[in-house]
Motif scaffolding. Sequence first.
Motif, PDB file in Angstrom:
ATOM      1  N   ASP A   9      37.337  60.812  42.081  1.00 31.21           N
ATOM      2  CA  ASP A   9      38.085  59.546  42.116  1.00 31.21           C
ATOM      3  C   ASP A   9      37.183  58.323  42.288  1.00 31.21           C
ATOM      4  O   ASP A   9      37.662  57.188  42.407  1.00 31.21           O
ATOM      5  CB  ASP A   9      39.163  59.576  43.211  1.00 31.21           C
ATOM      6  N   ALA A  10      35.868  58.534  42.300  1.00 28.82           N
ATOM      7  CA  ALA A  10      34.939  57.401  42.470  1.00 28.82           C
ATOM      8  C   ALA A  10      35.064  56.423  41.314  1.00 28.82           C
ATOM      9  O   ALA A  10      35.494  56.781  40.212  1.00 28.82           O
ATOM     10  CB  ALA A  10      33.511  57.922  42.555  1.00 28.82           C
ATOM     11  N   ILE A  11      34.675  55.186  41.578  1.00 28.09           N
ATOM     12  CA  ILE A  11      34.603  54.172  40.512  1.00 28.09           C
ATOM     13  C   ILE A  11      33.127  53.895  40.256  1.00 28.09           C
ATOM     14  O   ILE A  11      32.371  53.619  41.187  1.00 28.09           O
ATOM     15  CB  ILE A  11      35.293  52.863  40.935  1.00 28.09           C
ATOM     16  N   LEU A  12      32.745  53.979  38.994  1.00 29.50           N
ATOM     17  CA  LEU A  12      31.366  53.703  38.634  1.00 29.50           C
ATOM     18  C   LEU A  12      31.331  52.510  37.676  1.00 29.50           C
ATOM     19  O   LEU A  12      32.075  52.490  36.700  1.00 29.50           O
ATOM     20  CB  LEU A  12      30.802  54.951  37.958  1.00 29.50           C
ATOM     21  N   VAL A  13      30.520  51.519  37.997  1.00 30.31           N
ATOM     22  CA  VAL A  13      30.416  50.330  37.142  1.00 30.31           C
ATOM     23  C   VAL A  13      28.988  50.256  36.612  1.00 30.31           C
ATOM     24  O   VAL A  13      28.030  50.330  37.387  1.00 30.31           O
ATOM     25  CB  VAL A  13      30.749  49.038  37.921  1.00 30.31           C
ATOM     26  N   ALA A  14      28.853  50.131  35.293  1.00 34.26           N
ATOM     27  CA  ALA A  14      27.527  50.179  34.674  1.00 34.26           C
ATOM     28  C   ALA A  14      27.194  48.848  34.016  1.00 34.26           C
ATOM     29  O   ALA A  14      28.014  48.270  33.302  1.00 34.26           O
ATOM     30  CB  ALA A  14      27.475  51.292  33.634  1.00 34.26           C
ATOM     31  N   ASP A  15      25.970  48.382  34.251  1.00 32.03           N
ATOM     32  CA  ASP A  15      25.476  47.185  33.580  1.00 32.03           C
ATOM     33  C   ASP A  15      24.876  47.559  32.227  1.00 32.03           C
ATOM     34  O   ASP A  15      24.575  48.724  31.974  1.00 32.03           O
ATOM     35  CB  ASP A  15      24.384  46.535  34.455  1.00 32.03           C
TER      36      ASP A  15
END
Length: 565
Positions: free
Chosen positions: A394-400
Amino acid sequence: MNKPVETRAATLNGAQAVVEMLRQHGVEVVLGLCGDTSLPLYDALRGSPLRHILTRDERHAAYMADGYARVTGKVGVCEGPSGGGATYILPGLAEANESSIPVLAINTDISVSSRGRFTLTELDQRTLMQPVTKWNAVLDRAADIPRVFRQAFEEMTTGRPGAAHIALPFDVQNQPLDAGDVWADPTLGAYPSRRVEPDPEMVALAAKLLRSAVNPLFICGGGVVISRAEAELCELAQKLSAPIATTISGKGSTDERCAHSLGVVGSNGGTPETRAVVDAADVIVFVGCRAGSVTTERWRHPAPDQARIIHIDVDPSVPGRNYKVDVPLIGDARLALTALNDALGDFAPRGDLTAMDVRKRLKFQNFMALAQSNDAPIKPERVVHEISQRVDADAILVADPGTPCPYFSAYYTVRGTGRRYFSNRAHGALGYALSAAIGAHIGRPSVKTVAVMGDGSFGMCVGELETMTRLKLPLTAIVISNAVYGWIKAGQKSGYGQRYFSVDFGATDHAAVAAAYGIRSWRVTQPADLPGILKQAFSAGEPTLVDIVCQPLHEAKAPVSEWVA
Ligand SMILES: Cc1ncc(C[n+]2csc(CCOP(=O)(O)OP(=O)(O)O)c2C)c(N)n1
């Protein structure tokens, strides 16, 4: 005696009315940065139930509002002062608007009575914001506040969602208005607020085309996640035995462990194996996807006349823009997919997932060969693999942009549906992920949020490490450290005969910088140290940063089709 008291009770000033309009639309959080023209607004916010989060840059206030909106399904709200506050908030609006994310930015402004007099910070906010928003307005008097805010929320959350901007002059904030005029429809505070169904005749045509398909394929954009149409998509894919491909923003349309999931396609995050599945399709259903340059590898995959096309989109101007469309279905993705499921009834599929499955396995075999490497500098594949092993589903991962976006888009398997992974794919501006992750965490505090950035991005967001510390946010920031604008150097390698120019910069100890901000941090140079350090960082329950010295992108085997070719 009583009359003046009654009048006072029924009167708000403009700033109070703004706060009340936000509250009545269900807004709970406002992110922003103070300024001289914002003093009345801050005074009104101070006594209100809204939570105000002070940021260190208006650009990042907007990115935080964007991240918040992406994971909550609600409008994200940011604010800043006049002049520089407006020019700094703009990039976040541009990204949100093109990514169909409802973000409302309020910039306070010089007084109406000071216009045209060389007043400090005077700026034509209307013209400035018009091209980067779905809708914008400049207030001239407090009486217009309720109507203007109602329209802003309606514009942001109906049709294709988008950003809105309101300029709020100083004197307007101080003018009185009748409290009875301050009312709102709270359903306009979440999106999509008004779902529309496609034409039943078009649904019947699309169903007929799908019945004849031999190799149908879904290509899903962010519209599926925005519409929360994942269950309907899954039902239809099962009915047709069809693969589900996604764009980067479409990650979360389907659980990527599911047999139907192909993963990301296109020039950024797609691989030769995923492209082969696109090339084999005879009927393609684009869902909430603009079929833009990245998804389609500049309109080459699928080839222009390769497949019959069904295009589902809430925006009538999208289908037919890039591909000759056989059946346009204009409407909400969930309602359109429901209608197709109903129209197909009990359908025995002709499609077969075997070929897709072989290709998907090959893609991950190639990845795993590099992901187990013990080389230093550490390979990006190893970083993706170690992080994937250690974050909960359920983690949220945000990628640049840079190394994180293609690598995580291709190889980070989203377990579950909905918004669990995102990147700023409209403009790909460096320095988005940390702030968007802060916003996402504020919106969904119960899960772990991880921001992955290059060192180029680090330089453009470093100030928000203070926000992360001040708010004690248990986020983890990962820096892919390679002392180069690697994405551009890779372009110079593949397209300009390795004539490298002005892309290298000095190495920074990002862990030391983070420590100076009061953040627990590590610098990792050896792959063997990654598992233990990531475990500590992810479970620390406090702000953490892991600086990973990585193989430069131009030397890596990135899933970027231009470089592979
Ligand atoms: C604001 C902004 N300026 C310039 C670019 C162009 N650009 C795209 S990728 C990239 C390099 C990214 O460097 P870094 O963050 O260090 O990641 P790396 O590619 O080295 O992994 C640049 C400069 C951009 N996307 N955004």
